[in-house]
Design a protein around this motif. Structure first.
Motif, PDB file in Angstrom:
ATOM      1  N   LEU A   1      58.512  30.274 -99.456  1.00 21.35           N
ATOM      2  CA  LEU A   1      59.521  30.603-100.457  1.00 21.35           C
ATOM      3  C   LEU A   1      60.763  29.751-100.265  1.00 21.35           C
ATOM      4  O   LEU A   1      61.301  29.196-101.233  1.00 21.35           O
ATOM      5  N   MET A   2      61.230  29.623 -99.023  1.00 25.54           N
ATOM      6  CA  MET A   2      62.455  28.854 -98.780  1.00 25.54           C
ATOM      7  C   MET A   2      62.256  27.387 -99.138  1.00 25.54           C
ATOM      8  O   MET A   2      63.160  26.747 -99.691  1.00 25.54           O
ATOM      9  N   GLU A   3      61.105  26.842 -98.861  1.00 26.60           N
ATOM     10  CA  GLU A   3      60.835  25.449 -99.226  1.00 26.60           C
ATOM     11  C   GLU A   3      60.855  25.266-100.741  1.00 26.60           C
ATOM     12  O   GLU A   3      61.347  24.251-101.246  1.00 26.60           O
ATOM     13  N   SER A   4      60.315  26.235-101.463  1.00 25.02           N
ATOM     14  CA  SER A   4      60.337  26.120-102.929  1.00 25.02           C
ATOM     15  C   SER A   4      61.754  26.239-103.462  1.00 25.02           C
ATOM     16  O   SER A   4      62.112  25.566-104.440  1.00 25.02           O
TER      17      SER A   4
ATOM     18  N   GLU B   1      69.665  34.232 -89.010  1.00 18.98           N
ATOM     19  CA  GLU B   1      68.207  34.226 -89.185  1.00 18.98           C
ATOM     20  C   GLU B   1      67.675  32.925 -89.776  1.00 18.98           C
ATOM     21  O   GLU B   1      66.482  32.620 -89.648  1.00 18.98           O
ATOM     22  N   VAL B   2      68.558  32.107 -90.394  1.00 15.78           N
ATOM     23  CA  VAL B   2      68.080  30.862 -90.996  1.00 15.78           C
ATOM     24  C   VAL B   2      67.596  29.889 -89.918  1.00 15.78           C
ATOM     25  O   VAL B   2      66.688  29.087 -90.154  1.00 15.78           O
ATOM     26  N   LEU B   3      68.176  29.973 -88.730  1.00 14.42           N
ATOM     27  CA  LEU B   3      67.704  29.117 -87.638  1.00 14.42           C
ATOM     28  C   LEU B   3      66.234  29.396 -87.333  1.00 14.42           C
ATOM     29  O   LEU B   3      65.499  28.487 -86.911  1.00 14.42           O
ATOM     30  N   ASP B   4      65.789  30.634 -87.564  1.00 13.73           N
ATOM     31  CA  ASP B   4      64.380  30.963 -87.322  1.00 13.73           C
ATOM     32  C   ASP B   4      63.457  30.145 -88.229  1.00 13.73           C
ATOM     33  O   ASP B   4      62.354  29.782 -87.820  1.00 13.73           O
ATOM     34  N   TYR B   5      63.908  29.865 -89.455  1.00  8.81           N
ATOM     35  CA  TYR B   5      63.104  29.037 -90.360  1.00  8.81           C
ATOM     36  C   TYR B   5      62.911  27.647 -89.766  1.00  8.81           C
ATOM     37  O   TYR B   5      61.811  27.092 -89.794  1.00  8.81           O
ATOM     38  N   TYR B   6      63.997  27.085 -89.255  1.00 13.65           N
ATOM     39  CA  TYR B   6      63.903  25.743 -88.666  1.00 13.65           C
ATOM     40  C   TYR B   6      63.022  25.764 -87.417  1.00 13.65           C
ATOM     41  O   TYR B   6      62.153  24.901 -87.247  1.00 13.65           O
ATOM     42  N   ASP B   7      63.225  26.766 -86.566  1.00 18.41           N
ATOM     43  CA  ASP B   7      62.443  26.837 -85.334  1.00 18.41           C
ATOM     44  C   ASP B   7      60.965  27.096 -85.619  1.00 18.41           C
ATOM     45  O   ASP B   7      60.099  26.747 -84.809  1.00 18.41           O
ATOM     46  N   ALA B   8      60.677  27.702 -86.784  1.00 15.97           N
ATOM     47  CA  ALA B   8      59.282  27.947 -87.168  1.00 15.97           C
ATOM     48  C   ALA B   8      58.646  26.737 -87.838  1.00 15.97           C
ATOM     49  O   ALA B   8      57.476  26.787 -88.229  1.00 15.97           O
ATOM     50  N   GLY B   9      59.415  25.650 -87.993  1.00 11.13           N
ATOM     51  CA  GLY B   9      58.834  24.408 -88.480  1.00 11.13           C
ATOM     52  C   GLY B   9      59.296  23.934 -89.834  1.00 11.13           C
ATOM     53  O   GLY B   9      58.895  22.855 -90.280  1.00 11.13           O
ATOM     54  N   MET B  10      60.152  24.699 -90.524  1.00  5.43           N
ATOM     55  CA  MET B  10      60.602  24.254 -91.830  1.00  5.43           C
ATOM     56  C   MET B  10      61.547  23.061 -91.686  1.00  5.43           C
ATOM     57  O   MET B  10      62.385  23.017 -90.784  1.00  5.43           O
TER      58      MET B  10
ATOM     59  N   TRP C   1      69.546  39.441-106.842  1.00  3.84           N
ATOM     60  CA  TRP C   1      69.661  38.162-106.128  1.00  3.84           C
ATOM     61  C   TRP C   1      68.352  37.963-105.365  1.00  3.84           C
ATOM     62  O   TRP C   1      68.261  38.133-104.163  1.00  3.84           O
ATOM     63  N   ASN C   2      67.308  37.612-106.094  1.00  3.14           N
ATOM     64  CA  ASN C   2      65.965  37.548-105.529  1.00  3.14           C
ATOM     65  C   ASN C   2      65.211  36.421-106.218  1.00  3.14           C
ATOM     66  O   ASN C   2      64.917  36.492-107.413  1.00  3.14           O
ATOM     67  N   TYR C   3      64.918  35.382-105.452  1.00  2.76           N
ATOM     68  CA  TYR C   3      64.324  34.197-106.071  1.00  2.76           C
ATOM     69  C   TYR C   3      62.878  34.440-106.496  1.00  2.76           C
ATOM     70  O   TYR C   3      62.379  33.775-107.409  1.00  2.76           O
ATOM     71  N   LYS C   4      62.211  35.379-105.856  1.00  5.55           N
ATOM     72  CA  LYS C   4      60.832  35.658-106.248  1.00  5.55           C
ATOM     73  C   LYS C   4      60.757  36.355-107.601  1.00  5.55           C
ATOM     74  O   LYS C   4      59.832  36.121-108.384  1.00  5.55           O
TER      75      LYS C   4
END
Length: 509
Positions: free
Chosen positions: A322-325, A354-363, A275-278
């Protein structure tokens, strides 16, 4: 038994058990009026009308008859767009501006000669299919059938006569658009009970139909299904079809993207790989495509984004690129599989842990996506949108817990969330413009009858509970379930055990 209703969430009382001048007789000497469902009504309306017919039996001892045509005196149920209801609107018997274009609203009224051949009828008219369903179940509830009659074995008081007051009655429209529950942490209690009761190793459409009925009786419309060991879409193909027929909008949990249940991957790891998108993008894109193809003709809400395998972080840190892609590819899949713009399919991005960290980091995600905030797993809201963030066109949602399995403490099988704290956090949530989607993690359902009711009542109308008398709602609930004599004491116990449990949760080592 107390035969009142929760004043917080219901229309004005229109049912009477005694004969008064001018009231419309609904049941006389134990004989209910026949029920006519207008031609072309959605399956959800027909299914709820069948439940109403059985509810008459629970109250009077005799089920109502579902008639093929309206009779001289009857109950008529339909929606905007069905012929008999539309004719009443055209004649001005039903106020057009009060029902057309409304969301999930019903009007309940008695009408004389609504059509030639009908002397008088009780009419339940919905602005849409769920509006009619909510009107049907409001009638059931006022007759004395608790939404918890089956799940909590609430007895129904017998009556030989029922009357309806004159006037127009409604609950209005819901404050929160999507309102529902999440079955989670279901093993071993719920899974064992389902095995014993239904004879299956998973929740099949019979089980889920009972859950869907409860949600609708509580004026909810949304659900995340159980996912520890079950796969809603794969275990029984009738599960999704049953939800759609009954009027329930489905989704998948915060770590189950693109309409796929986690168990669908877990059961096939050897074939699917990591389960790894990369490293496994092609397989995952195919997996996601199959999920969208399966739900494309429903109202289901698609969870986007990605977490790690089995409700874990995807990797250390916040790999925004990665999350944006991932999100961009998911949107392309949605568009390709549905044949329309991705914005035509409702989507949610859950900012959990931890997904909130993506938003707080600007995503950021596209404007149409619902932003789903979360509590801290113990009933304290982590974050609310600023004034500028509230302008996000897709709106904001809240994922709230009254059940949790994880570090540092589990909270299963009994409610540990104090009533006053839950009210305060939900009130705060709504006041900050979070009104697109509310979803409640209820564990294995059974121990959470009261917080489920409180949550869905507030999702329908956050103004329903006065801060100066928060426990009134608890008393009304307990009187409805336990009767007038036991209601106050039951409410006191619910209030105190949630208070003490909440104190122990936050103070114990």
């Amino acid at each position: 038994m107390f035969v009142g209703i929760l004043t917080a969430r219901c229309a004005d009382r229109f049912i009477s058990f005694t004969d008064q001048d001018g009231l419309f007789p609904l049941v006389s000497a134990g004989n209910p009026l026949p029920i006519y469902v207008d031609n072309g009504a959605d399956d959800a309306v027909t299914i709820a009308a069948q439940s109403l017919a059985a509810d008459f039996g629970r109250v009077t001892g005799k089920n109502a008859v579902i008639a093929d045509a309206p009779s001289r005196r009857c109950i008529i149920i339909g929606t905007v767009g069905t012929p008999l209801i539309d004719s009443m609107i055209e004649k001005g018997l039903i106020d057009r501006k009060e029902i057309e274009g409304k969301r999930e609203k019903f009007l309940l009224t008695t009408l004389k000669t609504p059509r030639e051949g009908i002397d008088e009828a009780l009419v339940i008219a919905g602005s849409d299919r769920r509006g009619a369903v909510y009107g049907i179940y409001e009638l059931s509830r006022q007759m004395g059938v608790s939404p918890w009659y089956w799940w909590a074995d609430v007895p129904v008081e017998h009556h030989d006569n029922l009357y309806v007051r004159r006037g127009v009655f409604t609950d209005g429209e819901p404050a929160v658009e999507y309102r529902g529950i999440f079955l989670n942490d279901e093993a071993p209690c719920l899974t064992g009970w389902v095995k014993h009761h239904y004879g299956t190793d998973f929740g099949d459409h019979r089980f889920y139909a009972d859950v869907f009925e409860l949600i609708l009786r509580l004026k909810g419309n949304f659900m995340w299904p159980a996912m520890w060991s079950w796969a809603f879409y794969a275990d029984d193909p009738e599960n999704s079809a049953t939800a759609d027929r009954m009027g329930i909008i489905m989704g998948t949990s915060h770590h189950e993207p693109m309409g796929r249940n986690h168990q669908e991957w877990a059961r096939n790891r050897d074939a699917y790989g990591a389960w790894n998108y990369k490293t496994n993008k092609r397989t995952l894109d195919r997996f996601f495509s199959e999920g969208i193809n399966r739900l494309k003709n429903t109202e289901d809400i698609v969870t986007i984004g990605m977490r790690g395998d089995g409700d874990e972080a995807m990797e250390e840190g916040t790999n925004i690129k990665l999350m944006e892609s991932i999100v961009a590819n998911q949107r392309r899949i949605i568009s390709r599989m549905t044949g329309r713009k991705a914005s035509g399919t409702p989507q949610v991005w859950a900012l959990y842990k931890e997904v909130l960290d993506y938003y707080d980091a600007g995503m950021r995600v596209p404007d149409d996506v619902i932003m789903l905030l979360c509590d801290d797993n113990w009933g304290n809201v982590r974050r609310l949108p600023s004034a500028e963030e509230r302008k996000h066109p897709g709106g904001w949602g809240m994922y709230y817990h009254v059940d949790y399995v994880g570090a540092p403490r589990n909270t299963k099988w009994i409610n540990v969330t104090p009533i006053q704290g839950m009210w305060e956090q939900l009130r705060l949530t709504y006041d900050y413009g979070v009104d697109r989607l509310w979803i409640l993690n209820v564990g294995d359902l059974k121990p959470m009858e009261y917080p489920i009711t409180l949550f869905l009542d507030m999702a329908w109308n956050p103004d329903c509970i006065d801060r100066d008398d928060i426990t009134r709602h608890t008393r009304d609930f307990c009187r409805e379930q336990f009767g007038e004599k036991q209601g106050d004491e039951a409410a006191r116990l619910i209030n105190l055990y949630s208070k003490y449990n909440g104190c122990l949760l936050y103070t114990s080592p």
